[in-house]
Design an enzyme around this catalytic site. Sequence first.
Site, PDB file in Angstrom:
ATOM      1  N   ILE A   8      21.736  -0.202 -82.144  1.00  0.00           N
ATOM      2  CA  ILE A   8      21.265   1.117 -82.676  1.00  0.00           C
ATOM      3  C   ILE A   8      22.929   2.100 -83.058  1.00  0.00           C
ATOM      4  O   ILE A   8      22.952   2.448 -83.999  1.00  0.00           O
ATOM      5  CB  ILE A   8      20.571   2.128 -81.559  1.00  0.00           C
ATOM      6  CG1 ILE A   8      19.171   1.597 -81.601  1.00  0.00           C
ATOM      7  CG2 ILE A   8      20.637   3.582 -82.283  1.00  0.00           C
ATOM      8  CD1 ILE A   8      18.390   2.063 -80.312  1.00  0.00           C
ATOM      9  N   SER A  28      16.499   5.416 -75.714  1.00  0.00           N
ATOM     10  CA  SER A  28      17.851   5.388 -75.965  1.00  0.00           C
ATOM     11  C   SER A  28      17.875   5.615 -77.470  1.00  0.00           C
ATOM     12  O   SER A  28      19.137   5.910 -78.084  1.00  0.00           O
ATOM     13  CB  SER A  28      18.806   4.333 -75.501  1.00  0.00           C
ATOM     14  OG  SER A  28      18.051   3.067 -75.763  1.00  0.00           O
ATOM     15  N   GLU A  29      17.188   4.931 -78.225  1.00  0.00           N
ATOM     16  CA  GLU A  29      17.068   4.767 -79.588  1.00  0.00           C
ATOM     17  C   GLU A  29      17.471   6.240 -80.495  1.00  0.00           C
ATOM     18  O   GLU A  29      18.031   6.703 -81.087  1.00  0.00           O
ATOM     19  CB  GLU A  29      16.009   4.237 -80.444  1.00  0.00           C
ATOM     20  CG  GLU A  29      15.888   4.164 -81.919  1.00  0.00           C
ATOM     21  CD  GLU A  29      14.712   3.507 -82.580  1.00  0.00           C
ATOM     22  OE1 GLU A  29      14.723   3.528 -83.649  1.00  0.00           O
ATOM     23  OE2 GLU A  29      13.669   3.237 -81.705  1.00  0.00           O
ATOM     24  N   GLU A  30      16.370   7.120 -80.044  1.00  0.00           N
ATOM     25  CA  GLU A  30      16.565   8.481 -80.431  1.00  0.00           C
ATOM     26  C   GLU A  30      17.746   9.241 -79.921  1.00  0.00           C
ATOM     27  O   GLU A  30      18.354  10.105 -80.852  1.00  0.00           O
ATOM     28  CB  GLU A  30      15.238   9.339 -79.958  1.00  0.00           C
ATOM     29  CG  GLU A  30      13.713   8.859 -80.860  1.00  0.00           C
ATOM     30  CD  GLU A  30      13.367   7.511 -80.241  1.00  0.00           C
ATOM     31  OE1 GLU A  30      13.922   6.864 -79.443  1.00  0.00           O
ATOM     32  OE2 GLU A  30      12.323   7.227 -80.673  1.00  0.00           O
ATOM     33  N   ALA A  35      20.728   7.940 -81.879  1.00  0.00           N
ATOM     34  CA  ALA A  35      20.594   8.302 -83.430  1.00  0.00           C
ATOM     35  C   ALA A  35      21.124   9.846 -83.471  1.00  0.00           C
ATOM     36  O   ALA A  35      21.681   9.982 -84.875  1.00  0.00           O
ATOM     37  CB  ALA A  35      19.228   7.812 -83.834  1.00  0.00           C
TER      38      ALA A  35
END
Length: 395
Positions: free
Chosen positions: A279, A307-309, A312
């Site tokens: 990411i 963690s992705e959100e 990002a």
Amino acid sequence: MCHKDCKEIKGGRFTRWRIKLSVSNVSAEDGGDYACQAQLTHTGKRYTILNSITVNITETHGYAGRIPKIIYPKNNSIEVQPGTTLTVDCNITDTRDNTNLRSWRVNDTLVDDYYNESKRIREGFESHISFQKHIFYTVNITFSEVKMEDYGRPFICHAGVSAAYFILKLPAPDVQAYLIGGLVTLIGAAVSVTYIYNIFKIDIVLWYRSAFLSTEIKEDGKLYDAYVLYPKPQREIQSHEVDTLVLKILPEVLERQCGYKLFIFGRDEFPGQAVANVIDENIKLCRRLIIIIVPEFLSFDLLKNMSEEQIAVYNALIQDGMKVILIELEKVKDYTAMPESIQYIKQKHGAIQWSGDFTKQSQCAKTKFWKKVRYHMPPKRPPPSSSAQMLKHTY
């Protein structure tokens, strides 16, 4: 016909005007008996009328004080529009015992005679007001219709040896009116252009990009046009709709039809890579962040935990200042229950509401919804260089 001492009166010093006989440059020889006759028709019968007068010529001192004074006109000009009806007074003061002839002339001819056929310009009847030592006379001239041939021509008021004229001229252009009119026109044009632009702004921008920008864009080191961030709803129906939109429709329209390149987590990462690294590294290679919003409170709880959100949104809002595109799967009436980051993005960039129905008709790049998405996407760029392609494979 008039006679003086039984001799017919001839010469330029004698002028018959209506019921009066005017004598200019009077001298002692002009004294004598005057008689004038005229023809009159009454009840079908013709009569001859005769009137006579004896004139005595006497010398007076201070004759200059007895010269008529023309108060108006004053050899001035009058602004008037063509086609206008106009009346101009000639105001004269004269001594009580003076017998001066008062008249309007043009081209050395009495006005009534000069315009005898058309009668467009006529001299009015004379009026007067008597005072103790002088008389105030008024005789006007009337234009039933001002024509271009009247401009620049002197119309002269005569009173004995006194004369004064006026000249007609076209009104000067109203500069202020022109300026105001021009300003109003410019403002109206600007408002119209702004209104039209706001209506067709998206189409204009998309056309301009396709016509001019494709050859002007410089390489920026990015590999993707957008990173797609989407929630994982708990309800099966919403999960299916989100997956269909993200994994099928977005690639079909934006990648295949429009030529954009998307990074979709779950589709484009390499197996075995750490999620955080994938990411963090790939979002830096994207020009836009697309966030799919589902109007369900729990779907945005993921932003607090995954963690992705977090990575990002952090990169988009803080690190890179990336432009964010919010797409609402359904109409969201209240954003207050959502994370502050999403509220901030909505306030700054707005949101686009999905208007498709997950059929083939919704997969056309020329529909209104996709035009809005394309408008917020970066201009299409030329294919990446070989070095950039190699850079991608190093991650």
